[in-house]
Design an enzyme around this catalytic site. Structure first.
Site, PDB file in Angstrom:
ATOM      1  N   ASP A   7       0.994  -1.298   0.002  1.00 17.80           N
ATOM      2  CA  ASP A   7      -0.041   0.039   0.185  1.00 17.80           C
ATOM      3  C   ASP A   7       0.992   1.110   0.128  1.00 17.80           C
ATOM      4  O   ASP A   7       2.025   1.269   0.214  1.00 17.80           O
ATOM      5  CB  ASP A   7      -1.039   0.037   1.185  1.00 17.80           C
ATOM      6  N   HIS A 196      -7.480   3.024   2.997  1.00 19.01           N
ATOM      7  CA  HIS A 196      -7.372   3.826   4.365  1.00 19.01           C
ATOM      8  C   HIS A 196      -8.717   4.033   5.015  1.00 19.01           C
ATOM      9  O   HIS A 196      -8.729   4.166   6.340  1.00 19.01           O
ATOM     10  CB  HIS A 196      -6.619   5.039   3.889  1.00 19.01           C
TER      11      HIS A 196
END
Ligand code: DGL
Length: 270
Positions: A7, A196
């Site tokens: 990520d 997120h």
């Protein structure tokens, strides 16, 4: 050998939590490119270059299979990576398709023509780069007809999360939900299209209201990874210990990860 999870920063930890719970015997190596987050305001070329660098680092760790636990990279870079860059014997998977399959009530590998589905009004929350690609709408159109998607680029939100500013992050969620509801007052489903955002799932749910079903990717991706590894067990790896790498400051990133996940996570330098 282990399974890699990539990520731009802390968001992929929401995926890590779910996959490590679903697959407790599989070791994972997590790579957060915190030094370059957020990706959501970058160009597609930039996202491609940074994602390839991160995935290559995971290959150095022996991860022949890497999950892009990042919608921005999945939307803006994955297709190009798969078509031009991923070598024989390695695999890179994204996080979009399992979510869209759940929304459109499909099993993995069901390639039948698009059909009507229960949900008609979908609110999509994602980074500006993901929204700009329209990848979500494209994947949805392959599977469903008559679904109206209203997308809200949630500027500033990943930055606030990366900086550990929960108060600002919550205020941003409320204002992005309000902005979307002005254009689509009654969505039936809310999609958290950035890894997120589940760190603020409760705030999204509160702002959207109890009648909106909030879809987040973590459990769906965990299920689909379990299914993939059952078909391709050679990618699962051995051992039990997971490892967390960051291009940012390991101490600061460990603190924020621990703050958001509410248990200790220790990063080392990538
Ligand atoms: N967590 C990522 C996503 O799912 C990236 C967010 C960002 O770096 O802007 O889109």
């Amino acid at each position: 050998m282990a399974v890699g999870i990539f990520d731009s920063g802390l968001g992929g930890l929401t995926i890590y939590e779910a996959v490590s719970k679903r697959l407790p015997d599989v070791p994972f190596v997590y790579y957060g490119d915190n030094a370059h987050a957020p990706y959501g305001v970058r160009t597609a070329d930039d996202i491609f270059r940074l994602t390839c660098a991160g995935v290559e680092r995971l290959w150095d760790e022996g991860c022949d299979l890497v999950v892009l636990a990042c919608n921005t990279a999945s939307a803006a870079a994955l297709k190009r990576m798969q078509e031009t860059w991923v070598p024989e014997g390695k695999r890179v998977l994204g996080v979009f398709v399992p979510l869209i399959e759940a929304l459109t009530e499909r099993q993995w590998g069901d390639n039948s023509p698009p059909r009507e589905v229960a949900v008609k009004h979908v609110a999509l929350f994602a980074t500006p780069a993901t929204v700009a690609t329209r990848a979500f709408q494209r994947e949805l159109a392959f599977r469903a007809i008559g679904v109206d998607v209203e997308a809200q680029p949630c500027g500033g939100l990943v930055d606030a999360i990366e900086q550990g500013d929960e108060i600002l992050a919550e205020a941003l969620v409320r204002s992005h939900v309000e902005a979307l509801k002005r254009r689509m007052p009654k969505p039936e489903a809310g999609i958290l299209g950035c890894t997120h955002y589940p760190l603020l799932q409760k705030t999204f749910q509160d702002a959207l209201g109890p009648t909106v079903t909030v879809f987040s990717q973590a459990e769906l991706v965990a299920e689909s990874l379990a299914d993939y590894l059952m078909r391709r067990p050679e990618f699962a790896g051995q051992g039990k210990v997971s490892k967390f790498l960051t291009t940012g400051d390991p101490l600061a990133v460990s603190d924020r990860a621990t703050q958001f996940l509410r248990h200790q996570i220790t990063f080392t330098a990538a």
